[in-house]
Design a protein around this motif. Structure first.
Motif, PDB file in Angstrom:
ATOM      1  N   ASP A  82       0.806  -1.209   0.000  1.00 36.70           N
ATOM      2  CA  ASP A  82       0.000   0.000   0.000  1.00 36.70           C
ATOM      3  C   ASP A  82       0.846   1.269   0.000  1.00 36.70           C
ATOM      4  OD1 ASP A  82      -2.380  -1.477   0.048  1.00 36.70           O
ATOM      5  OD2 ASP A  82      -2.339  -1.596   2.236  1.00 36.70           O
ATOM      6  N   THR A  83       2.083   1.150   0.476  1.00 41.40           N
ATOM      7  CA  THR A  83       2.972   2.307   0.576  1.00 41.40           C
ATOM      8  C   THR A  83       3.907   2.424  -0.624  1.00 41.40           C
ATOM      9  OG1 THR A  83       2.927   2.084   2.985  1.00 41.40           O
ATOM     10  CG2 THR A  83       4.657   3.453   2.064  1.00 41.40           C
ATOM     11  N   CYS A  84       4.315   1.291  -1.188  1.00 38.52           N
ATOM     12  CA  CYS A  84       5.277   1.267  -2.295  1.00 38.52           C
ATOM     13  C   CYS A  84       4.766   2.086  -3.474  1.00 38.52           C
ATOM     14  CB  CYS A  84       5.535  -0.173  -2.722  1.00 38.52           C
ATOM     15  SG  CYS A  84       6.691  -0.332  -4.102  1.00 38.52           S
TER      16      CYS A  84
ATOM     17  N   GLY B  84      11.527   1.533  -7.899  1.00 37.05           N
ATOM     18  CA  GLY B  84      12.561   0.611  -8.358  1.00 37.05           C
ATOM     19  C   GLY B  84      13.902   0.756  -7.684  1.00 37.05           C
ATOM     20  N   ALA B  85      13.986   1.569  -6.648  1.00 36.51           N
ATOM     21  CA  ALA B  85      15.273   1.771  -5.968  1.00 36.51           C
ATOM     22  C   ALA B  85      15.769   0.501  -5.282  1.00 36.51           C
ATOM     23  CB  ALA B  85      15.171   2.905  -4.951  1.00 36.51           C
ATOM     24  N   CYS B  86      14.884  -0.222  -4.621  1.00 35.09           N
ATOM     25  CA  CYS B  86      15.337  -1.391  -3.851  1.00 35.09           C
ATOM     26  C   CYS B  86      15.925  -2.496  -4.731  1.00 35.09           C
ATOM     27  CB  CYS B  86      14.254  -1.900  -2.913  1.00 35.09           C
ATOM     28  SG  CYS B  86      12.680  -2.322  -3.654  1.00 35.09           S
ATOM     29  N   PRO B  87      15.306  -2.859  -5.872  1.00 37.29           N
ATOM     30  CA  PRO B  87      15.959  -3.878  -6.691  1.00 37.29           C
ATOM     31  C   PRO B  87      17.236  -3.389  -7.364  1.00 37.29           C
ATOM     32  CG  PRO B  87      13.889  -3.206  -7.700  1.00 37.29           C
ATOM     33  CD  PRO B  87      13.965  -2.554  -6.359  1.00 37.29           C
TER      34      PRO B  87
ATOM     35  N   ALA C  50      20.573  -5.318   1.873  1.00 36.36           N
ATOM     36  CA  ALA C  50      19.134  -5.216   2.108  1.00 36.36           C
ATOM     37  C   ALA C  50      18.828  -3.994   2.970  1.00 36.36           C
ATOM     38  CB  ALA C  50      18.613  -6.489   2.772  1.00 36.36           C
ATOM     39  N   GLU C  51      19.672  -3.716   3.949  1.00 37.67           N
ATOM     40  CA  GLU C  51      19.513  -2.518   4.773  1.00 37.67           C
ATOM     41  C   GLU C  51      19.691  -1.260   3.936  1.00 37.67           C
ATOM     42  OE1 GLU C  51      20.916  -4.329   9.082  1.00 37.67           O
ATOM     43  OE2 GLU C  51      22.422  -3.390   7.787  1.00 37.67           O
TER      44      GLU C  51
ATOM     45  N   CYS D  42      14.572   3.553   0.147  1.00 41.33           N
ATOM     46  CA  CYS D  42      13.145   3.684  -0.175  1.00 41.33           C
ATOM     47  C   CYS D  42      12.653   5.076   0.211  1.00 41.33           C
ATOM     48  CB  CYS D  42      12.341   2.616   0.552  1.00 41.33           C
ATOM     49  SG  CYS D  42      10.577   2.702   0.180  1.00 41.33           S
ATOM     50  N   PRO D  43      12.149   5.839  -0.766  1.00 41.86           N
ATOM     51  CA  PRO D  43      11.723   7.212  -0.475  1.00 41.86           C
ATOM     52  C   PRO D  43      10.446   7.310   0.353  1.00 41.86           C
ATOM     53  CG  PRO D  43      11.211   6.688  -2.737  1.00 41.86           C
ATOM     54  CD  PRO D  43      12.008   5.522  -2.189  1.00 41.86           C
ATOM     55  N   VAL D  44       9.699   6.208   0.462  1.00 41.00           N
ATOM     56  CA  VAL D  44       8.444   6.247   1.213  1.00 41.00           C
ATOM     57  C   VAL D  44       8.436   5.279   2.395  1.00 41.00           C
ATOM     58  CG1 VAL D  44       7.047   7.111  -0.716  1.00 41.00           C
ATOM     59  CG2 VAL D  44       7.360   4.642  -0.413  1.00 41.00           C
ATOM     60  N   ASP D  45       9.605   4.761   2.764  1.00 38.35           N
ATOM     61  CA  ASP D  45       9.751   3.856   3.915  1.00 38.35           C
ATOM     62  C   ASP D  45       8.791   2.657   3.841  1.00 38.35           C
ATOM     63  OD1 ASP D  45      11.777   5.446   5.075  1.00 38.35           O
ATOM     64  OD2 ASP D  45      10.273   6.754   5.974  1.00 38.35           O
TER      65      ASP D  45
END
Length: 63
Positions: free
Chosen positions: A8-10, A14-17, A47-48, A54-57
């Protein structure tokens, strides 16, 4: 440690991958998803970093 992405927040940036493709990928709906299961110890730091990018935590890492 496990990774979770709040769908719901994402926002699908694409930053994390980009930071940690071994743990995160984008779904067909352009939402990030984490692997099921434990994060290998040699990937915890990345992973950390992905969580922190992530810009939206939307990413949580739980032990």
């Amino acid at each position: 440690m496990k990774a979770y992405v709040n769908d719901d927040t994402c926002i699908g940036c694409g930053a994390c991958p980009e930071v940690c493709p071994e743990i995160f990928h984008m779904t067909d709906e352009d939402i990030a998803h984490a692997i099921d299961g434990e994060i290998p110890s040699d990937l915890v730091s990345r992973a950390e970093d992905a969580r922190d990018s992530c810009p939206v935590d939307a990413i949580n890492l739980d032990e």
